[in-house]
Design an enzyme around this catalytic site. Structure first.
Site, PDB file in Angstrom:
ATOM      1  N   ASN A 159     -18.596  12.844  46.713  1.00 52.71           N
ATOM      2  CA  ASN A 159     -17.226  12.442  47.017  1.00 52.71           C
ATOM      3  C   ASN A 159     -17.320  11.259  47.971  1.00 52.71           C
ATOM      4  O   ASN A 159     -17.620  11.436  49.142  1.00 52.71           O
ATOM      5  CB  ASN A 159     -16.483  13.621  47.663  1.00 52.71           C
ATOM      6  CG  ASN A 159     -15.102  13.226  48.154  1.00 52.71           C
ATOM      7  OD1 ASN A 159     -14.625  12.133  47.872  1.00 52.71           O
ATOM      8  ND2 ASN A 159     -14.465  14.136  48.891  1.00 52.71           N
ATOM      9  N   LYS A 170     -15.068   9.472  49.134  1.00 49.38           N
ATOM     10  CA  LYS A 170     -13.908   9.339  50.032  1.00 49.38           C
ATOM     11  C   LYS A 170     -13.469   7.860  50.065  1.00 49.38           C
ATOM     12  O   LYS A 170     -13.632   7.170  49.065  1.00 49.38           O
ATOM     13  CB  LYS A 170     -14.230   9.899  51.424  1.00 49.38           C
ATOM     14  CG  LYS A 170     -14.786  11.330  51.335  1.00 49.38           C
ATOM     15  CD  LYS A 170     -14.843  12.053  52.630  1.00 49.38           C
ATOM     16  CE  LYS A 170     -15.399  13.453  52.394  1.00 49.38           C
ATOM     17  NZ  LYS A 170     -15.395  14.268  53.605  1.00 49.38           N
ATOM     18  N   HIS A 223      -8.644  18.832  48.196  1.00 49.81           N
ATOM     19  CA  HIS A 223      -9.603  18.588  49.285  1.00 49.81           C
ATOM     20  C   HIS A 223      -8.897  18.798  50.629  1.00 49.81           C
ATOM     21  O   HIS A 223      -7.715  18.467  50.776  1.00 49.81           O
ATOM     22  CB  HIS A 223     -10.157  17.165  49.188  1.00 49.81           C
ATOM     23  CG  HIS A 223     -11.331  16.955  50.084  1.00 49.81           C
ATOM     24  ND1 HIS A 223     -11.191  16.720  51.440  1.00 49.81           N
ATOM     25  CD2 HIS A 223     -12.661  16.990  49.838  1.00 49.81           C
ATOM     26  CE1 HIS A 223     -12.398  16.604  51.975  1.00 49.81           C
ATOM     27  NE2 HIS A 223     -13.307  16.763  51.023  1.00 49.81           N
ATOM     28  N   GLU A 263      -8.973  17.170  53.257  1.00 45.95           N
ATOM     29  CA  GLU A 263      -8.376  15.945  53.824  1.00 45.95           C
ATOM     30  C   GLU A 263      -7.007  15.677  53.199  1.00 45.95           C
ATOM     31  O   GLU A 263      -6.103  15.164  53.852  1.00 45.95           O
ATOM     32  CB  GLU A 263      -9.345  14.758  53.651  1.00 45.95           C
ATOM     33  CG  GLU A 263     -10.494  14.875  54.643  1.00 45.95           C
ATOM     34  CD  GLU A 263     -11.835  14.357  54.155  1.00 45.95           C
ATOM     35  OE1 GLU A 263     -11.884  13.554  53.209  1.00 45.95           O
ATOM     36  OE2 GLU A 263     -12.859  14.792  54.731  1.00 45.95           O
ATOM     37  N   GLU A 299     -15.438  24.423  50.980  1.00 44.14           N
ATOM     38  CA  GLU A 299     -15.726  23.440  52.023  1.00 44.14           C
ATOM     39  C   GLU A 299     -15.046  23.854  53.324  1.00 44.14           C
ATOM     40  O   GLU A 299     -13.863  23.555  53.535  1.00 44.14           O
ATOM     41  CB  GLU A 299     -15.193  22.063  51.612  1.00 44.14           C
ATOM     42  CG  GLU A 299     -15.810  21.507  50.347  1.00 44.14           C
ATOM     43  CD  GLU A 299     -15.729  19.980  50.301  1.00 44.14           C
ATOM     44  OE1 GLU A 299     -16.776  19.371  50.084  1.00 44.14           O
ATOM     45  OE2 GLU A 299     -14.640  19.415  50.505  1.00 44.14           O
ATOM     46  N   GLY A 334     -18.198  16.446  57.622  1.00 45.05           N
ATOM     47  CA  GLY A 334     -18.401  15.210  58.385  1.00 45.05           C
ATOM     48  C   GLY A 334     -18.775  15.448  59.841  1.00 45.05           C
ATOM     49  O   GLY A 334     -18.785  14.523  60.645  1.00 45.05           O
ATOM     50  N   SER A 347     -21.351  18.664  55.310  1.00 43.13           N
ATOM     51  CA  SER A 347     -22.606  18.193  55.904  1.00 43.13           C
ATOM     52  C   SER A 347     -23.853  18.586  55.110  1.00 43.13           C
ATOM     53  O   SER A 347     -24.889  18.912  55.691  1.00 43.13           O
ATOM     54  CB  SER A 347     -22.718  18.666  57.358  1.00 43.13           C
ATOM     55  OG  SER A 347     -21.641  18.158  58.122  1.00 43.13           O
TER      56      SER A 347
HETATM   57  P1  13P Z   1     -19.597  15.593  54.296  1.00 46.75           P
HETATM   58  O1  13P Z   1     -20.716  15.832  53.314  1.00 46.75           O
HETATM   59  O2  13P Z   1     -19.520  14.173  54.773  1.00 46.75           O
HETATM   60  O3  13P Z   1     -19.571  16.610  55.383  1.00 46.75           O
HETATM   61  O4  13P Z   1     -18.227  15.790  53.458  1.00 46.75           O
HETATM   62  C1  13P Z   1     -18.064  16.930  52.701  1.00 46.75           C
HETATM   63  C2  13P Z   1     -16.869  16.762  51.858  1.00 46.75           C
HETATM   64  O5  13P Z   1     -15.756  16.741  52.334  1.00 46.75           O
HETATM   65  C3  13P Z   1     -17.083  16.575  50.412  1.00 46.75           C
HETATM   66  O6  13P Z   1     -15.884  16.653  49.718  1.00 46.75           O
END
Ligand code: 13P
Length: 256
Positions: free
Chosen positions: A9, A11, A102, A104, A174, A180, A220
């Site tokens: 992803n 982002k 997601h 976010e 997640e 992150g 992560s």
């Molecule tokens: P990270 O791998 O940067 O922690 O992000 C995970 C994520 O949100 C994947 O959709």
């Protein structure tokens, strides 16, 4: 048998030019020794060029089999929805997967379970395979409500989804506190939640459906922790943010 599935992803990272360099670099060093399913989910602005670049490289080497996912979509077919993208628009670009729900999107853009359920249904009816994300905040985990909260998201997101449709859905667990932040859930904690999610699918559908559902862990995930995570019996793959936009890391993840 569930096939391992690792998706990147991106982002809101990598502009059009950077996206093309990433695919070129990946193709030059590509190796998929485990024969897993791989997808990249670029921002909308580079989906088309990434799809064409992958086609081009695949022409040179059949092994370069990378699927394309989108990071979001809207559930309406068309119309006055400024700034939104429909499932059909994605489908005609060669997109196979779409990330829905997601954290976010849930937290920053206030998407709720009802909207997420509508998006999942619209994705399915346009031939897209949803990567349906669920997971709790740190506050919820500390209160001891992580399982109840996450399973509730699973139930609400899958409302009125048929067993046949379920076969098209990947679930990504997640935990928000691991995204992150560099903090990963321990493989055991992630396994426990993914096992609870699988049991929930069994309760909502039947054993056979639950056994065939691909469940990813995200938060992560990096080259140093992926193999421990992938050893867990109910974790079939990973949804990766930060480590998916560095070719070295992404290649290491694929070949965990
Ligand atoms: P990270 O791998 O940067 O922690 O992000 C995970 C994520 O949100 C994947 O959709």
């Amino acid at each position: 048998m569930r096939k391992p599935f690792i998706a990147g992803n991106w982002k809101m990272n990598l502009n059009h030019n950077e996206a093309l360099s990433f695919i070129k670099d990946l193709s030059l060093r590509f190796n998929n020794k485990n024969g897993i399913t791989i997808a990249v989910c670029p921002p909308f602005t580079s989906i088309r060029s990434v799809a064409l670049a992958i086609e081009d490289e695949k022409f040179k080497s059949k092994d370069f089999n990378i699927k394309i996912g989108a990071q979001n979509m809207y559930f309406e077919k068309s119309g006055a929805f400024t700034g939104e993208i429909s499932a059909d628009m994605l489908n005609t670009l060669g997109v196979e997967y779409v990330i829905i729900g997601h954290s976010e999107r849930r937290v920053i853009f206030k998407e709720d379970d009802e909207l997420i359920n509508k998006k999942i249904k619209a994705a399915l009816s346009n031939g897209l395979k949803p990567i349906f994300c669920v997971g709790e905040s740190l506050e919820t985990r500390e209160k001891g409500n992580a399982v109840e909260f996450t399973l509730n998201q699973v139930r609400a997101g899958l409302d009125l989804i048929s067993p046949d449709e379920m076969a098209q859905i990947t679930i990504a667990y997640e935990p928000i506190w691991a995204i992150g932040t560099g903090k990963t859930a321990t493989p055991e904690d992630a396994q426990q939640m993914c096992n609870s999610i699988r049991s929930k699918i069994e309760a909502l559908y039947e054993k056979n459906v639950a056994e065939n559902t691909v469940i990813q862990y995200g938060g992560s995930v990096k080259p140093s922790n992926i193999s421990e995570i992938m050893k867990m019996p109910d974790i079939d793959g990973a949804l990766v943010g930060g480590a998916s936009i560095k070719t070295d890391d992404f290649l290491a993840l694929i070949n965990y």
